[in-house]
Design a protein around this motif. Structure first.
Motif, PDB file in Angstrom:
ATOM      1  N   THR A 137       0.913  -1.673  -0.057  1.00 32.07           N
ATOM      2  CA  THR A 137      -0.045  -0.246   0.044  1.00 32.07           C
ATOM      3  C   THR A 137       1.087   1.097   0.144  1.00 32.07           C
ATOM      4  OG1 THR A 137       0.292  -0.166   2.463  1.00 32.07           O
ATOM      5  CG2 THR A 137      -1.796  -1.433   1.152  1.00 32.07           C
ATOM      6  N   SER A 138       0.462   1.798   0.724  1.00 33.85           N
ATOM      7  CA  SER A 138       1.676   3.658   1.197  1.00 33.85           C
ATOM      8  C   SER A 138       0.781   4.123   2.460  1.00 33.85           C
ATOM      9  CB  SER A 138       0.937   4.030  -0.389  1.00 33.85           C
ATOM     10  OG  SER A 138       1.859   5.569  -0.007  1.00 33.85           O
ATOM     11  N   ILE A 139       1.976   4.807   2.717  1.00 33.28           N
ATOM     12  CA  ILE A 139       1.305   5.678   3.708  1.00 33.28           C
ATOM     13  C   ILE A 139       0.377   6.827   3.193  1.00 33.28           C
ATOM     14  CG2 ILE A 139       3.358   5.278   5.293  1.00 33.28           C
ATOM     15  CD1 ILE A 139       4.476   8.668   4.215  1.00 33.28           C
ATOM     16  N   GLN A 140       0.205   7.289   1.845  1.00 29.90           N
ATOM     17  CA  GLN A 140      -0.383   7.977   1.748  1.00 29.90           C
ATOM     18  C   GLN A 140      -1.720   7.613   1.710  1.00 29.90           C
ATOM     19  OE1 GLN A 140       0.657  11.305  -0.446  1.00 29.90           O
ATOM     20  NE2 GLN A 140       2.024  10.668   0.261  1.00 29.90           N
ATOM     21  N   PRO A 144      -1.810  12.101   3.234  1.00 36.87           N
ATOM     22  CA  PRO A 144      -2.528  12.095   1.348  1.00 36.87           C
ATOM     23  C   PRO A 144      -1.891  13.446   0.840  1.00 36.87           C
ATOM     24  CG  PRO A 144      -4.319  12.460   2.468  1.00 36.87           C
ATOM     25  CD  PRO A 144      -3.572  11.735   3.139  1.00 36.87           C
ATOM     26  N   LEU A 145      -0.874  13.870   0.181  1.00 43.04           N
ATOM     27  CA  LEU A 145      -0.919  15.365   0.233  1.00 43.04           C
ATOM     28  C   LEU A 145      -1.926  15.587  -0.971  1.00 43.04           C
ATOM     29  CD1 LEU A 145       2.603  14.613  -0.500  1.00 43.04           C
ATOM     30  CD2 LEU A 145       2.250  15.533   1.205  1.00 43.04           C
ATOM     31  N   THR A 149      -1.626  13.991  -5.326  1.00 43.07           N
ATOM     32  CA  THR A 149      -1.871  12.628  -5.179  1.00 43.07           C
ATOM     33  C   THR A 149      -3.472  11.839  -4.388  1.00 43.07           C
ATOM     34  OG1 THR A 149      -1.046  12.423  -2.348  1.00 43.07           O
ATOM     35  CG2 THR A 149       0.633  12.724  -3.925  1.00 43.07           C
ATOM     36  N   THR A 150      -4.474  13.258  -4.240  1.00 41.94           N
ATOM     37  CA  THR A 150      -5.674  12.255  -3.940  1.00 41.94           C
ATOM     38  C   THR A 150      -5.925  11.611  -4.041  1.00 41.94           C
ATOM     39  OG1 THR A 150      -6.122  14.488  -2.972  1.00 41.94           O
ATOM     40  CG2 THR A 150      -7.766  12.945  -3.760  1.00 41.94           C
ATOM     41  N   ALA A 151      -6.025  10.731  -6.181  1.00 47.27           N
ATOM     42  CA  ALA A 151      -6.646   9.900  -6.314  1.00 47.27           C
ATOM     43  C   ALA A 151      -5.896   8.615  -6.150  1.00 47.27           C
ATOM     44  CB  ALA A 151      -6.995  10.082  -8.101  1.00 47.27           C
ATOM     45  N   TYR A 152      -4.445   8.786  -6.053  1.00 47.10           N
ATOM     46  CA  TYR A 152      -3.944   8.080  -5.900  1.00 47.10           C
ATOM     47  C   TYR A 152      -3.925   7.616  -4.325  1.00 47.10           C
ATOM     48  CZ  TYR A 152       0.857   5.702  -4.242  1.00 47.10           C
ATOM     49  OH  TYR A 152       1.612   4.913  -4.015  1.00 47.10           O
ATOM     50  N   ALA A 153      -3.781   8.130  -3.229  1.00 49.18           N
ATOM     51  CA  ALA A 153      -4.116   7.774  -1.576  1.00 49.18           C
ATOM     52  C   ALA A 153      -4.967   7.222  -2.026  1.00 49.18           C
ATOM     53  CB  ALA A 153      -3.687   9.168  -0.879  1.00 49.18           C
ATOM     54  N   ALA A 154      -6.489   7.878  -2.691  1.00 44.63           N
ATOM     55  CA  ALA A 154      -7.328   6.565  -2.416  1.00 44.63           C
ATOM     56  C   ALA A 154      -7.187   5.824  -2.876  1.00 44.63           C
ATOM     57  CB  ALA A 154      -8.820   8.038  -2.872  1.00 44.63           C
ATOM     58  N   MET A 213      11.843  15.515   1.659  1.00 47.36           N
ATOM     59  CA  MET A 213      11.407  15.333   3.122  1.00 47.36           C
ATOM     60  C   MET A 213      10.408  16.624   3.576  1.00 47.36           C
ATOM     61  SD  MET A 213      15.085  13.598   4.504  1.00 47.36           S
ATOM     62  CE  MET A 213      15.425  14.715   3.971  1.00 47.36           C
ATOM     63  N   LYS A 214      10.805  18.164   3.693  1.00 50.66           N
ATOM     64  CA  LYS A 214       9.846  18.429   3.719  1.00 50.66           C
ATOM     65  C   LYS A 214       8.628  18.910   3.399  1.00 50.66           C
ATOM     66  CE  LYS A 214       9.566  24.387   4.056  1.00 50.66           C
ATOM     67  NZ  LYS A 214       9.829  25.339   3.675  1.00 50.66           N
ATOM     68  N   SER A 215       7.971  18.273   1.864  1.00 51.41           N
ATOM     69  CA  SER A 215       6.856  18.200   1.333  1.00 51.41           C
ATOM     70  C   SER A 215       6.131  17.882   2.399  1.00 51.41           C
ATOM     71  CB  SER A 215       7.034  18.012  -0.218  1.00 51.41           C
ATOM     72  OG  SER A 215       6.817  16.336   0.044  1.00 51.41           O
ATOM     73  N   LEU A 216       6.756  16.558   3.047  1.00 43.55           N
ATOM     74  CA  LEU A 216       6.274  15.014   3.332  1.00 43.55           C
ATOM     75  C   LEU A 216       5.698  15.431   4.942  1.00 43.55           C
ATOM     76  CD1 LEU A 216       8.458  12.374   1.950  1.00 43.55           C
ATOM     77  CD2 LEU A 216       5.732  12.747   1.226  1.00 43.55           C
ATOM     78  N   GLY A 217       6.320  15.999   5.458  1.00 42.18           N
ATOM     79  CA  GLY A 217       6.145  16.787   6.671  1.00 42.18           C
ATOM     80  C   GLY A 217       7.404  16.839   7.620  1.00 42.18           C
ATOM     81  N   GLY A 218       8.488  16.386   6.987  1.00 36.37           N
ATOM     82  CA  GLY A 218       9.586  15.721   7.812  1.00 36.37           C
ATOM     83  C   GLY A 218       9.709  13.916   7.506  1.00 36.37           C
ATOM     84  N   ILE A 219      10.909  13.963   7.762  1.00 36.78           N
ATOM     85  CA  ILE A 219      10.977  12.200   7.838  1.00 36.78           C
ATOM     86  C   ILE A 219      12.305  12.154   9.043  1.00 36.78           C
ATOM     87  CG2 ILE A 219      12.389  10.714   6.935  1.00 36.78           C
ATOM     88  CD1 ILE A 219      11.598  11.819   4.337  1.00 36.78           C
TER      89      ILE A 219
END
Length: 260
Positions: A137-140, A144-145, A149-154, A213-219
């Motif tokens: 799956t994915s953490i998305q 979601p972003l 990535t809305t459709a991918y995440a869904a 990484m910033k776009s993901l909220g940091g890792i």
């Protein structure tokens, strides 16, 4: 992995196995002694040793049926299915940019191949009283972003829910269903993205990685996962060493998701 996982001689199908995470999973399973069939739209002319390549477009029902039939003819059955195939080609622009066609494409790429292959191959697992399905799956689906990535995440959320339901249905029949939910993985495609962002921002590759990484909220670990690290987790979950694990989702994201 250096420990004996009890996988020697097992038969596996890995989707999307010529690049990125898929290729790492194929190699990890083959190293553990598994006979592996793997799919991609474009494949090498011939396999090597334990690895057999099947050219297919798994976004179509026809090719899913063809792959399932070829795997059963080749191996006489199947022990492990790892559904790695996935990704997104949807444009940026949020919900308004997602046409019906874009939604269909994301679902056909990220949900339906697993559904169709499971439907075709699960009966043979049930008949032998054993098998493992691993859906990537994915953490998305939890993070979601909205811009892109809305459709991918869904679609990945649908895959996760489908997997949980399927695990309840087939566990008593000897088949385990497990989800692996990666965060950002440093594949060749991810490297190319970081390099492009770096050029646009006038920085180096490490700077490009920091932008992602910033776009993901940091890792928290300060880096993406390596394909081999995720592949090792998948290989363990496919093995008899993980015989009591089913119905669960295993996040491997270097700490990206900020909640439990």
């Amino acid at each position: 992995m250096s420990i004996d996982l009890g996988l020697d001689g097992k038969r596996a199908l890995v989707t999307g196995g010529t690049k990125g995470l898929g290729a790492a999973v194929v190699q990890a399973l083959a190293t553990a002694g598994v006979r592996v069939a793997t799919t991609a739209r474009t494949v090498p002319e011939s396999g090597s040793g334990r690895i057999h390549y099947i050219a297919a477009d798994l976004t179509t029902a026809r090719d899913c049926a063809n792959v399932a039939g070829e795997v059963l003819r080749m191996f006489g059955g199947i022990d492990i299915i790892v559904d790695v195939l996935g990704g997104s080609s949807a444009p940026a622009g949020g919900f308004a940019a997602l046409t019906d066609e874009e939604w269909r494409r994301e679902i056909d790429h990220n949900l339906m191949p697993a559904v169709r292959l499971d439907r075709a191959l699960l009966p043979s697992m049930i008949a032998q009283g054993s098998g493992v399905l691993i859906h990537v799956t994915s953490i998305q689906h939890r993070l979601p972003l909205p811009e892109s990535t809305t459709a991918y995440a869904a679609a990945k959320a649908a895959l996760s829910t489908y997997s949980k339901s399927l695990s309840k249905e087939v566990a008593a029949k000897g088949v385990r269903v497990v989800r692996v939910s990666p965060g950002w993985i440093e594949t060749d495609a991810a490297v190319a993205l970081a390099e492009r962002l770096a050029r646009e921002a006038g920085t180096d590759y490490e700077g490009g990685k920091r932008i992602i990484m910033k776009s993901l909220g940091g890792i928290p670990l300060g880096r993406p996962a390596k394909p081999a690290e995720v592949a090792d987790l998948i290989t363990f979950l496919a093995s008899p060493r993980a015989a009591a694990i089913t119905g669960s989702e295993h996040v491997i994201d270097c700490g990206t998701v900020p909640t439990a």
